[in-house]
Enzyme design. Structure first.
Site, PDB file in Angstrom:
ATOM      1  N   HIS A  12      -3.165  -1.635  -4.494  1.00 37.60           N
ATOM      2  CA  HIS A  12      -5.203  -1.554  -4.636  1.00 37.60           C
ATOM      3  C   HIS A  12      -5.914  -0.328  -3.617  1.00 37.60           C
ATOM      4  O   HIS A  12      -5.158   0.585  -4.023  1.00 37.60           O
ATOM      5  CB  HIS A  12      -5.293  -2.872  -3.436  1.00 37.60           C
ATOM      6  CG  HIS A  12      -5.431  -1.994  -1.953  1.00 37.60           C
ATOM      7  ND1 HIS A  12      -5.650  -1.167  -1.374  1.00 37.60           N
ATOM      8  CD2 HIS A  12      -3.673  -2.215  -0.835  1.00 37.60           C
ATOM      9  CE1 HIS A  12      -5.240  -0.910   0.216  1.00 37.60           C
ATOM     10  NE2 HIS A  12      -3.822  -1.584   0.080  1.00 37.60           N
ATOM     11  N   SER A  17       1.582  -1.134  -0.283  1.00 33.07           N
ATOM     12  CA  SER A  17       0.082  -0.283   0.092  1.00 33.07           C
ATOM     13  C   SER A  17       1.031   1.407  -0.043  1.00 33.07           C
ATOM     14  O   SER A  17       1.513   1.323  -1.411  1.00 33.07           O
ATOM     15  CB  SER A  17      -1.255  -0.256   1.652  1.00 33.07           C
ATOM     16  OG  SER A  17      -1.182  -1.287   1.169  1.00 33.07           O
TER      17      SER A  17
END
Lengths: 241, 73
Positions: free
Chosen positions: A136, A113
């Protein structure tokens, strides 16, 4: 080991070990600082105590001190993070990207992330073959209004991350967005898990490597910087008396 | 806004009750500024350093999580 260690460097290291147990390393060829980014990147809110956190309000002044310290020649960033606060992560990443001293990052375990911009912020990035990086979409906790503006806001936040990653690595914005919104890779989510080799193939990370590779690269960058500075010194016009 | 692979429910779990277990907050004046700490089991654990001197942030005795000793000051 080289014999060209400065007396000042040795004194400093001894003092640091006695006084503070600091991780600035000067017993090798160069004096480098090792910054470990672990657990959650803690941002504007203090996370509950069961989280291991990297506190940005502590790391940011540390980076200023590293940049200012004439004895620290380079920065090694070791990453094993699950992500965290977007703005804290981007703040640290921007600080690292803006440093004049050589920087090398090494992803071990995971650089997920917001760990992705942190990994690419260094001059050269490495990833261990067994490490993974998850790309993501951003999520939001708490009340979310089901209006178009919410999605526009999400898009703008994601664009901040995408633009930083693409400016500091070889991946294109289109491909990064594609990885971010891919379906079928994660069980209950969209996004992509990249292994070490995948991260290098996609152009996010520069090289697969180990700790010794990272150290070698950092020493090389420091030597190169010193050589350039020395050459510039030779070429600079002498001041008229 | 969190951007993490960790489940947000797990990350934030216990946030509401955490304050009850955190112990008593304290502030200690040091040469370079202030330390914010928490008193737990008779020990002071450093939570954060408040200082304008960036060099002090490299000092492990002021690092978050360090146990503060009175003779440190």
């Amino acid at each position: 080991m080289e014999e060209n260690r400065s007396t000042n460097g040795q004194d400093r290291e001894a003092e640091q070990i006695i006084e503070s147990g600091s991780v600035t390393k000067s017993s090798g060829r160069h004096c480098i600082h090792c910054l470990t980014v672990i657990g959650q990147i803690e941002g504007h809110y203090i996370l509950p105590e069961h989280n291991k956190t990297t506190k940005y309000e502590h790391v940011i002044p540390q980076l200023v001190a590293i940049e200012e310290d004439p004895e620290i020649e380079g920065l090694l960033i070791l990453l094993n993070t699950v992500g965290g606060d977007v703005e804290a992560g981007l703040a640290i990443a921007e600080m690292v990207a803006g440093m004049s001293k050589p920087t090398v990052s090494m992803v071990l375990g995971g650089g997920h992330s917001i760990g992705v911009p942190l990994a690419v912020s260094a001059n050269t990035s490495f990833i261990a073959p067994t490490a993974t990086m998850t790309v993501h979409p951003i999520r939001m906790n708490g009340l979310v209004l089901g209006v178009p503006q919410t999605f526009s806001y999400f898009n703008r936040m994601q664009e901040r991350i995408t633009s930083f990653v693409c400016e500091n690595s070889k991946i294109s914005a289109e491909r990064f967005r594609e990885l971010m919104t891919k379906t079928g890779d994660l069980v209950t989510d969209v996004g992509t898990v990249l292994g070490g080799e995948d991260a290098v193939r996609e152009g996010i990370i520069d090289r697969l490597g180990t700790l010794s590779d990272s150290m070698k690269e950092l020493c090389g960058l420091i030597d190169e910087k010193k050589k350039t500075a020395a050459d510039d010194g030779k070429l600079a016009p002498k001041e008229e008396l | 806004m969190l951007y993490t692979v960790a489940d947000v429910d797990i990350v934030l779990h216990g946030n509401e009750t955490a304050a009850e277990h955190k112990g008593k907050r304290c502030e200690i004046s040091v040469e370079c500024g202030k330390i914010e700490g928490v008193i737990q089991n008779g020990e002071i654990t450093v939570r954060r350093l408040i200082s304008t001197d960036p060099v002090q942030y490299l000092n492990k005795k002021y690092a978050p999580g360090a146990v503060w000793k009175q003779n440190n000051s």
